[in-house]
Design a protein around this motif. Structure first.
Motif, PDB file in Angstrom:
ATOM      1  N   GLU A 189      33.616 -57.986 -21.726  1.00 63.14           N
ATOM      2  CA  GLU A 189      33.055 -57.813 -20.382  1.00 63.14           C
ATOM      3  C   GLU A 189      34.139 -57.386 -19.401  1.00 63.14           C
ATOM      4  N   ALA A 190      35.317 -58.005 -19.494  1.00 60.98           N
ATOM      5  CA  ALA A 190      36.417 -57.650 -18.591  1.00 60.98           C
ATOM      6  C   ALA A 190      36.889 -56.222 -18.857  1.00 60.98           C
ATOM      7  N   LEU A 191      36.981 -55.841 -20.123  1.00 61.87           N
ATOM      8  CA  LEU A 191      37.419 -54.479 -20.450  1.00 61.87           C
ATOM      9  C   LEU A 191      36.373 -53.447 -20.031  1.00 61.87           C
ATOM     10  N   ASP A 192      35.092 -53.785 -20.167  1.00 63.52           N
ATOM     11  CA  ASP A 192      34.046 -52.866 -19.701  1.00 63.52           C
ATOM     12  C   ASP A 192      34.161 -52.632 -18.200  1.00 63.52           C
ATOM     13  N   ALA A 193      34.397 -53.714 -17.440  1.00 62.00           N
ATOM     14  CA  ALA A 193      34.532 -53.582 -15.984  1.00 62.00           C
ATOM     15  C   ALA A 193      35.781 -52.783 -15.635  1.00 62.00           C
ATOM     16  N   ALA A 194      36.866 -52.991 -16.388  1.00 58.96           N
ATOM     17  CA  ALA A 194      38.096 -52.238 -16.145  1.00 58.96           C
ATOM     18  C   ALA A 194      37.879 -50.755 -16.419  1.00 58.96           C
ATOM     19  N   TYR A 195      37.172 -50.432 -17.499  1.00 66.00           N
ATOM     20  CA  TYR A 195      36.888 -49.026 -17.790  1.00 66.00           C
ATOM     21  C   TYR A 195      36.001 -48.421 -16.707  1.00 66.00           C
ATOM     22  N   GLU A 196      35.067 -49.202 -16.213  1.00 65.61           N
ATOM     23  CA  GLU A 196      34.203 -48.727 -15.127  1.00 65.61           C
ATOM     24  C   GLU A 196      35.032 -48.363 -13.894  1.00 65.61           C
ATOM     25  N   TYR A 197      36.089 -49.167 -13.636  1.00 61.45           N
ATOM     26  CA  TYR A 197      36.963 -48.842 -12.510  1.00 61.45           C
ATOM     27  C   TYR A 197      37.594 -47.467 -12.709  1.00 61.45           C
ATOM     28  N   PHE A 198      38.084 -47.209 -13.914  1.00 62.85           N
ATOM     29  CA  PHE A 198      38.662 -45.896 -14.214  1.00 62.85           C
ATOM     30  C   PHE A 198      37.613 -44.790 -14.065  1.00 62.85           C
ATOM     31  N   ALA A 199      36.419 -45.006 -14.607  1.00 66.75           N
ATOM     32  CA  ALA A 199      35.380 -43.976 -14.585  1.00 66.75           C
ATOM     33  C   ALA A 199      34.976 -43.609 -13.163  1.00 66.75           C
ATOM     34  N   LYS A 200      34.958 -44.596 -12.268  1.00 60.76           N
ATOM     35  CA  LYS A 200      34.513 -44.337 -10.894  1.00 60.76           C
ATOM     36  C   LYS A 200      35.624 -43.813  -9.995  1.00 60.76           C
ATOM     37  N   THR A 201      36.872 -44.190 -10.290  1.00 54.69           N
ATOM     38  CA  THR A 201      37.973 -43.838  -9.381  1.00 54.69           C
ATOM     39  C   THR A 201      38.915 -42.784  -9.947  1.00 54.69           C
ATOM     40  N   GLY A 202      38.924 -42.619 -11.263  1.00 54.29           N
ATOM     41  CA  GLY A 202      39.887 -41.727 -11.884  1.00 54.29           C
ATOM     42  C   GLY A 202      41.290 -42.305 -11.953  1.00 54.29           C
ATOM     43  N   ARG A 203      41.447 -43.556 -11.572  1.00 51.13           N
ATOM     44  CA  ARG A 203      42.751 -44.213 -11.562  1.00 51.13           C
ATOM     45  C   ARG A 203      42.955 -44.967 -12.875  1.00 51.13           C
ATOM     46  N   ARG A 204      44.064 -44.686 -13.539  1.00 54.68           N
ATOM     47  CA  ARG A 204      44.354 -45.337 -14.804  1.00 54.68           C
ATOM     48  C   ARG A 204      44.561 -46.838 -14.590  1.00 54.68           C
ATOM     49  N   VAL A 205      44.025 -47.620 -15.492  1.00 50.32           N
ATOM     50  CA  VAL A 205      44.074 -49.080 -15.409  1.00 50.32           C
ATOM     51  C   VAL A 205      45.305 -49.595 -16.152  1.00 50.32           C
ATOM     52  N   SER A 206      45.908 -50.656 -15.620  1.00 52.00           N
ATOM     53  CA  SER A 206      47.008 -51.331 -16.299  1.00 52.00           C
ATOM     54  C   SER A 206      46.492 -52.602 -16.981  1.00 52.00           C
ATOM     55  N   ILE A 207      46.902 -52.808 -18.205  1.00 58.73           N
ATOM     56  CA  ILE A 207      46.609 -54.055 -18.915  1.00 58.73           C
ATOM     57  C   ILE A 207      47.903 -54.853 -18.991  1.00 58.73           C
ATOM     58  N   GLU A 208      47.929 -56.020 -18.361  1.00 62.59           N
ATOM     59  CA  GLU A 208      49.100 -56.878 -18.373  1.00 62.59           C
ATOM     60  C   GLU A 208      48.973 -57.852 -19.552  1.00 62.59           C
ATOM     61  N   TYR A 209      50.069 -58.006 -20.305  1.00 60.37           N
ATOM     62  CA  TYR A 209      50.010 -58.814 -21.530  1.00 60.37           C
ATOM     63  C   TYR A 209      51.322 -59.575 -21.686  1.00 60.37           C
ATOM     64  N   ALA A 210      51.307 -60.869 -21.322  1.00 56.71           N
ATOM     65  CA  ALA A 210      52.505 -61.699 -21.457  1.00 56.71           C
ATOM     66  C   ALA A 210      52.729 -62.009 -22.934  1.00 56.71           C
ATOM     67  N   LEU A 211      53.859 -61.577 -23.479  1.00 59.24           N
ATOM     68  CA  LEU A 211      54.159 -61.808 -24.889  1.00 59.24           C
ATOM     69  C   LEU A 211      54.787 -63.196 -25.063  1.00 59.24           C
ATOM     70  N   ILE A 212      54.078 -64.075 -25.767  1.00 62.70           N
ATOM     71  CA  ILE A 212      54.515 -65.448 -25.975  1.00 62.70           C
ATOM     72  C   ILE A 212      54.737 -65.654 -27.464  1.00 62.70           C
ATOM     73  N   LYS A 213      55.899 -66.142 -27.790  1.00 63.64           N
ATOM     74  CA  LYS A 213      56.293 -66.264 -29.190  1.00 63.64           C
ATOM     75  C   LYS A 213      55.283 -67.075 -30.011  1.00 63.64           C
ATOM     76  N   ASP A 214      54.806 -66.451 -31.077  1.00 65.96           N
ATOM     77  CA  ASP A 214      53.908 -67.070 -32.061  1.00 65.96           C
ATOM     78  C   ASP A 214      52.567 -67.497 -31.483  1.00 65.96           C
ATOM     79  N   MET A 215      52.260 -67.059 -30.256  1.00 64.25           N
ATOM     80  CA  MET A 215      50.961 -67.393 -29.687  1.00 64.25           C
ATOM     81  C   MET A 215      50.038 -66.175 -29.651  1.00 64.25           C
ATOM     82  N   ASN A 216      50.516 -65.098 -29.015  1.00 60.92           N
ATOM     83  CA  ASN A 216      49.648 -63.927 -28.864  1.00 60.92           C
ATOM     84  C   ASN A 216      50.346 -62.632 -29.250  1.00 60.92           C
ATOM     85  N   ASP A 217      51.493 -62.738 -29.936  1.00 62.71           N
ATOM     86  CA  ASP A 217      52.296 -61.550 -30.218  1.00 62.71           C
ATOM     87  C   ASP A 217      52.188 -61.066 -31.662  1.00 62.71           C
TER      88      ASP A 217
END
Length: 406
Positions: free
Chosen positions: A288-316
């Motif tokens: 749902e969050a990614l769909d809304a983010a893509y919608e922002y790009f589709a309506k504005t033409g502005r590229r979206v940034s995805i922030e991703y905190a790299l945490i050892k052995d958790m999400n990396d």
């Protein structure tokens, strides 16, 4: 055969996460009633400023003069406003431009190119902002709330919960005060950068608070920052608004017709982990969050940034990089840019940034699937001014108690 790496689960350290009656992490969307800050000129629209002059029995052009003094010359000192009538000047300025931020302390890096400010608001609440000089630009990380109600276990700011929303003028005042510091030559030596008449060029709403939970005031502040006639005249493209995923607000932002940069703080591509890392994922899932983010790009033409905190052995883990790339590519190409951020641990935390080879492999996998990826340069770690480190410490509280409000 490669041994699978461990899966660390999110947990709080040194603090107790607030939970609701059903045992789920508590989310605070509404601001507690803590008393409103003083009414300020910057909280008004240009039309309301003219109306205010009329109420005070003054000609409309006085509003333009005050705009120039506050937004351009960065002052609320009546002595510097010599184009205003001497009689009644102090009362007028005191009424319309009351001081909103009291500087409690200031920490600078050794090179002087990064400054962290601790501000006390009128009711004693504490917020921080971070000013950073880069070659060719100056960025200010601003706070939009005192504290944060999103309750993410790995972020220092959320540990104390939400104290209150900041007013639009309090948000703008952070930029005004930063511009004053720059004008006084306190942000390193501009001769080595080549700026003339330096000012803040970029704003990131990545300080204390969830900007989308204080939507109306944040958007008013953005309009003041970008208004070239009655405000600060900044470029909307130099302003980044981030969120942990408040989907209705993202969709609302898509229709504002203000081409800011939008950043989604994702941190995990799978709901199982993100439910634990980002409690708001219980309301709006990853897709749902990614769909809304893509919608922002589709309506504005502005590229979206995805922030991703790299945490050892958790999400990396490599498979998470693959999953993230697949989810982004499923929505199209050329619409997104990923910013992995090596975790900035809070004091005493056992969580830490990913090992460099793991970080490099995560980036390699994203790029191999055509996702533009740039490791975020996190400034201010040595002064606890980097992403996720902004929190009022006990020492800050003591210093604030000894500092009278301006």
């Amino acid at each position: 055969m490669t041994t699978p790496r461990a899966q660390v689960r999110p947990r709080t350290e040194g603090w107790t996460q607030k939970k609701d009656a059903e045992g789920r992490p508590l989310l605070q969307f509404a601001s507690p009633r803590r008393g409103k800050p003083p009414a300020h000129f910057a909280d008004l629209t240009p039309e309301q400023r003219v109306e205010k002059m009329h109420e005070l029995g003054m000609p409309p052009f006085r509003a333009r003069q005050l705009e120039k003094h506050f937004f351009t010359h960065c002052t609320h000192d009546p002595a510097e406003m010599t184009d205003l009538p001497a009689e009644g000047r102090e009362q007028l300025v005191h009424t319309l431009l009351p001081p909103l931020l009291t500087e409690v302390r200031r920490l600078s890096t050794d090179r002087g190119d990064t400054i962290k400010f601790l501000w006390k608001l009128h009711n004693g609440a504490l917020v921080e902002s971070v000013l950073m000089r880069y070659p060719g630009r100056i960025t200010l990380c601003v706070s939009s709330q005192a504290g944060c109600g999103m309750n993410c276990p790995f972020c220092a700011t959320g540990q104390a919960g939400l104290t209150r929303n900041m007013s639009a003028a309090e948000i703008v005042a952070q930029v005004v005060r930063a511009n004053r510091v720059i004008a006084e030559g306190q942000l390193g030596d501009p001769r080595h950068v080549g700026h003339d008449g330096e000012r803040v060029t970029n704003i990131v709403f990545m300080g204390m608070g969830e900007p989308m939970a204080n939507y109306a005031r944040v958007m008013h502040a953005v309009r003041v920052m970008t208004d070239k006639t009655h405000g600060m005249g900044m470029s909307a493209r130099g302003i980044t608004i981030s969120t942990v995923g408040l989907v209705p607000a993202i969709r609302k932002l898509s229709n504002e017709n203000i081409p800011v940069t939008f950043a989604l703080s994702l941190h995990a591509p799978d709901d199982e982990l993100r439910d634990e890392m980002i409690p708001v994922n219980s309301r709006w899932k990853v897709d749902e969050a990614l769909d809304a983010a893509y919608e922002y790009f589709a309506k504005t033409g502005r590229r979206v940034s995805i922030e991703y905190a790299l945490i050892k052995d958790m999400n990396d883990h490599g498979w998470r990089a693959d999953l993230l790339a697949d989810k982004l590519n499923a929505r199209g190409h050329g619409w997104v840019h990923v910013n992995p951020i090596p975790l900035n641990p809070t004091p005493g935390s056992v969580w830490t940034a990913s090992d460099r080879p793991v970080q490099d492999e995560f980036v390699r996998r994203l790029e191999a699937r055509g996702i533009p990826t740039t490791i975020r340069d996190t400034r201010g770690k040595d002064i606890d001014g980097a992403c996720g480190q902004l929190v009022a410490t006990e020492a800050d509280q003591q210093a604030a108690a000894a500092t009278p409000v301006d």
